[in-house]
Design an enzyme around this catalytic site. Structure first.
Site, PDB file in Angstrom:
ATOM      1  N   ALA A   1       0.652  71.526 -20.594  1.00 46.09           N
ATOM      2  CA  ALA A   1       1.076  70.155 -20.312  1.00 46.09           C
ATOM      3  C   ALA A   1       1.758  70.084 -18.942  1.00 46.09           C
ATOM      4  O   ALA A   1       1.367  70.784 -18.007  1.00 46.09           O
ATOM      5  CB  ALA A   1       1.976  69.631 -21.426  1.00 46.09           C
ATOM      6  N   SER A   2       2.779  69.278 -18.841  1.00 47.61           N
ATOM      7  CA  SER A   2       3.392  69.031 -17.529  1.00 47.61           C
ATOM      8  C   SER A   2       4.195  70.198 -17.003  1.00 47.61           C
ATOM      9  O   SER A   2       4.598  70.191 -15.828  1.00 47.61           O
ATOM     10  CB  SER A   2       4.291  67.786 -17.605  1.00 47.61           C
ATOM     11  OG  SER A   2       3.517  66.635 -17.900  1.00 47.61           O
ATOM     12  N   THR A   3       4.452  71.212 -17.833  1.00 46.96           N
ATOM     13  CA  THR A   3       5.251  72.339 -17.347  1.00 46.96           C
ATOM     14  C   THR A   3       4.535  73.123 -16.265  1.00 46.96           C
ATOM     15  O   THR A   3       5.169  73.852 -15.494  1.00 46.96           O
ATOM     16  CB  THR A   3       5.577  73.286 -18.512  1.00 46.96           C
ATOM     17  OG1 THR A   3       4.354  73.731 -19.112  1.00 46.96           O
ATOM     18  CG2 THR A   3       6.425  72.586 -19.559  1.00 46.96           C
TER      19      THR A   3
END
Length: 349
Positions: free
Chosen positions: A329-331
């Site tokens: 995801a956004s990590t």
């Protein structure tokens, strides 16, 4: 007259022949005695040291004693893996006169499952020294211990031994099963990767998690007991002892309260939580849910309990924190941005 002379002559010849035979026999006896004395001199004087060593090897036996296992603490001193005393029921086959009868007596006296008897039969086939006891039932209840103790006088070959076993204070909460791990019975596969002599007499070995990774640290150093045995291998006397060195305690970076909070926060969802201190890289929490009770494996998990865990659709034995594959995801975005800046694919505007 000539006949008397002839008889006398024959008598003298027979006497002479008899004396010759006696002399020859004496010489043979002396020769054999000489050979025997020479052989005795060779064994007792010339090769005294060699045969003395062999005699001591047959008379003296070294028996290893497993050490107490090291404890596992969190960063605040909370015990996550402890040791507690138990009473085990062991049998010495050489002292049992009638095994089927003893089996029937014990089964009627205490609760001994068919799986425990099967395990005893398997360990009986393995190599062991004479008069070495074999564990039948790992943990007796207080009632079973009392019942066996009062009847020991008529149970040939049966002993009740006090031992230390692993205990997980937070095992029922299941939050530490995958991180701390658990110990279990030593198998042939386990012995292939450790020193068999050091683990002689030990019942447990670290299987997973911290227990498995730091096995050499937690196990310690086995003690050695020198005993004198008779021709049948039975221990007659203890000649000396080198006490075992307990395993070293391990203090983790983990916070037990944070670990439990993260596990409970997942609620009914399956997943994992890993909390890392950015300043040191220390693991504050490592959670995989659902978990399981690690105490089930210590004494040897039953087929029924293991089937429940293995066949569960929630896969409680699967460590999602270390082996699960999830979309980042956004990590991943900060790392992609840093890579772009490093190689000139993008710039700050």
């Amino acid at each position: 007259m000539s006949r008397r002379y002839q008889n006398f002559r024959n008598y003298r010849q027979e006497k002479t022949l008899t004396q010759s035979r006696i002399i020859i026999a004496g010489l043979i006896v002396l020769l054999l005695a000489g050979v025997l004395m020479a052989r005795l001199f060779y064994l007792q004087v010339l090769n005294h040291q060699l045969y003395q060593t062999k005699a001591d090897d047959n008379r003296v036996m070294l028996v290893t004693e497993p050490p107490p296992r090291g404890l596992i603490y969190d960063r605040n001193g909370v015990v996550l893996a402890d040791n507690r005393p138990i009473h085990s029921l062991t049998l010495t086959p050489e002292r049992i006169k009638n095994l089927p009868q003893l089996r029937a007596t014990l089964t009627s006296m205490i609760d001994v499952s068919s799986e425990e008897w099967d395990g005893f039969d398997e360990r009986l086939k393995e190599y062991r020294r004479p008069y070495q006891s074999i564990t039948l039932k790992t943990q007796l209840t207080d009632e079973e211990w009392a019942r066996v103790s009062v009847n020991l006088y008529k149970l040939d070959g049966v002993q009740v031994e006090a031992k230390l076993t692993r205990y997980y204070p937070y095992g029922k909460d299941k939050a530490f099963a995958h991180s701390v791990g658990y110990v279990g019975r030593i198998t042939t596969k386990d012995l292939a990767r450790v020193d068999k002599r050091a683990y002689q007499g030990a019942l447990f070995i670290g299987k997973t998690g911290v227990e498995g990774y730091y096995e050499s640290t937690l196990f310690g150093q086995a003690g050695i007991k020198k005993v004198e045995v008779n021709a049948r291998g039975r221990i007659m006397e203890e000649l000396g002892r080198e006490n075992p060195i307990p395993g070293k305690d391990i203090h983790l970076y983990m916070d037990a309260r944070l670990q439990q909070y993260a596990y409970d926060s997942l609620g009914d969802f399956k997943g994992s939580v890993v909390a890392i201190d950015p300043n040191t890289g220390g693991i504050l929490a490592l959670v995989s849910k659902p978990g399981f009770d690690p105490d089930l494996f210590v004494m040897g998990i039953s087929y029924k309990d293991y089937s429940v865990l293995r066949n569960s659709k929630d896969l409680p034995l699967f460590n999602r924190a270390l082996r699960g594959g999830y979309p980042p995801a956004s990590t991943i975005k900060p790392f992609m941005a840093l890579a772009g800046l490093e190689y000139g694919f993008s710039s700050w505007t």
